[in-house]
Motif scaffolding. Structure first.
Motif, short mmCIF file in Angstrom:
data_model
loop_
_atom_site.label_atom_id
_atom_site.label_comp_id
_atom_site.label_asym_id
_atom_site.label_seq_id
_atom_site.Cartn_x
_atom_site.Cartn_y
_atom_site.Cartn_z
N GLY A 174 -147.22 -58.35 -85.35
CA GLY A 174 -147.27 -59.66 -84.70
C GLY A 174 -147.16 -60.83 -85.64
N ILE A 190 -145.23 -64.09 -78.66
CA ILE A 190 -146.33 -63.45 -77.93
C ILE A 190 -145.79 -62.41 -76.96
N SER A 193 -144.75 -59.37 -78.88
CA SER A 193 -145.95 -58.68 -79.35
C SER A 193 -146.59 -57.87 -78.24
#
Length: 270
Positions: A174, A190, A193
């Motif tokens: 990430g 995000i 991830s």
């Protein structure tokens, strides 16, 4: 409970005249009220109820339990062969192997020593065969359950390490995404991830299930997700170190020309 700058209202009944009562009002700057929780019966749960649960044991305790289960499983398998002897009246010989078949190929029993085959003998032989089949089926289920129980304790041992490694793995994947992805702001890194987290979760569940069902070794199943995704995380880290934008793709180039002009809000001019 502490109260500040308020009023209390208390009604005190009269002992001589039950219908009459005095009413008291008090002002306070600070008032402390104590509640009794005795009626809730709060108390610590007995440790004996969950002290043997595998999730409550440390690594040393899990290893001792696993070794005990392995020893018990090995002993049960050795005793299984001996416990089959009472089901055979004359000779117990496994003729499914080639060596055993070659051994009995030239055996000849005189006809005078063989009894007359009748319905009673056939029925007894069938009953013994059914008893052996039933006993072996029950023993196989018991040994299979014991093997799965042993695998569960081994899974819990590996889980204490794989969960810690998963935190580092998610950080390795990430953290570089913010530097690699140049467009999309905070939402795209995000989102990607989360996709990698879902992939890790699915692979880890599959590996744990395969290890519990003894389809693959427990260690391989528990570390499978980490082994698969760790090279991806190292690759992202390498690309972020060299300031590469491998995921920075202009998707407008892949859209057909005839599809571009209707989406721009104006009519195409010839």
């Amino acid at each position: 409970m502490e109260l500040f700058r308020g009023r209390t209202y208390v009604e005190q009944p009269d002992a001589n005249n039950r219908s009459g009562a005095s009413f008291i009002r008090q002002n306070f700057d600070r008032n402390t009220i104590t509640f009794s929780l005795e009626s809730f019966g709060l108390g610590r749960t007995k440790k004996d109820l969950f002290k043997d649960n595998k999730m409550m044991l440390n690594v040393q305790q899990l290893e001792r339990t696993t070794d005990s289960l392995h020893s018990r499983l090995f002993t049960e398998r050795k005793l299984l062969v001996r416990q089959l002897n009472p089901y055979y009246s004359f000779l117990r010989l496994d003729t499914t192997g080639q060596v055993a078949m070659q051994k009995v190929a030239n055996w000849k029993v005189p006809t005078r020593r063989l009894g007359v085959v009748n319905g009673l003998i056939t029925q007894q032989a069938a009953n013994r065969a059914r008893n052996v089949h039933s006993y072996l089926g029950t023993s196989a289920d018991r040994l299979s359950n014991m093997t799965k129980e042993t695998a569960n304790f081994r899974i819990e041992i590996y889980r204490k390490f794989t969960q810690s490694a998963a935190i580092l793995l998610m950080f390795v994947i990430g953290a570089p995404l913010g530097a690699i992805i140049k467009k999309g702001g905070l939402g795209v890194p995000i989102l990607i991830s989360i996709v990698f987290f879902i992939v890790y979760y699915v692979i880890s569940i599959m590996g744990e299930k395969y290890g519990r069902e003894v389809i693959m070794p427990v260690g391989l199943g528990m570390w499978m997700a980490t082994v698969i995704l760790l090279p991806v995380g190292l690759y992202f880290l390498y690309q972020a170190r060299h300031d590469s934008g491998i995921l920075d793709i202009d998707w407008q180039r892949f859209r057909p020309t005839w599809l571009r002009w209707p989406l721009r809000g104006y009519k195409r001019t010839v």
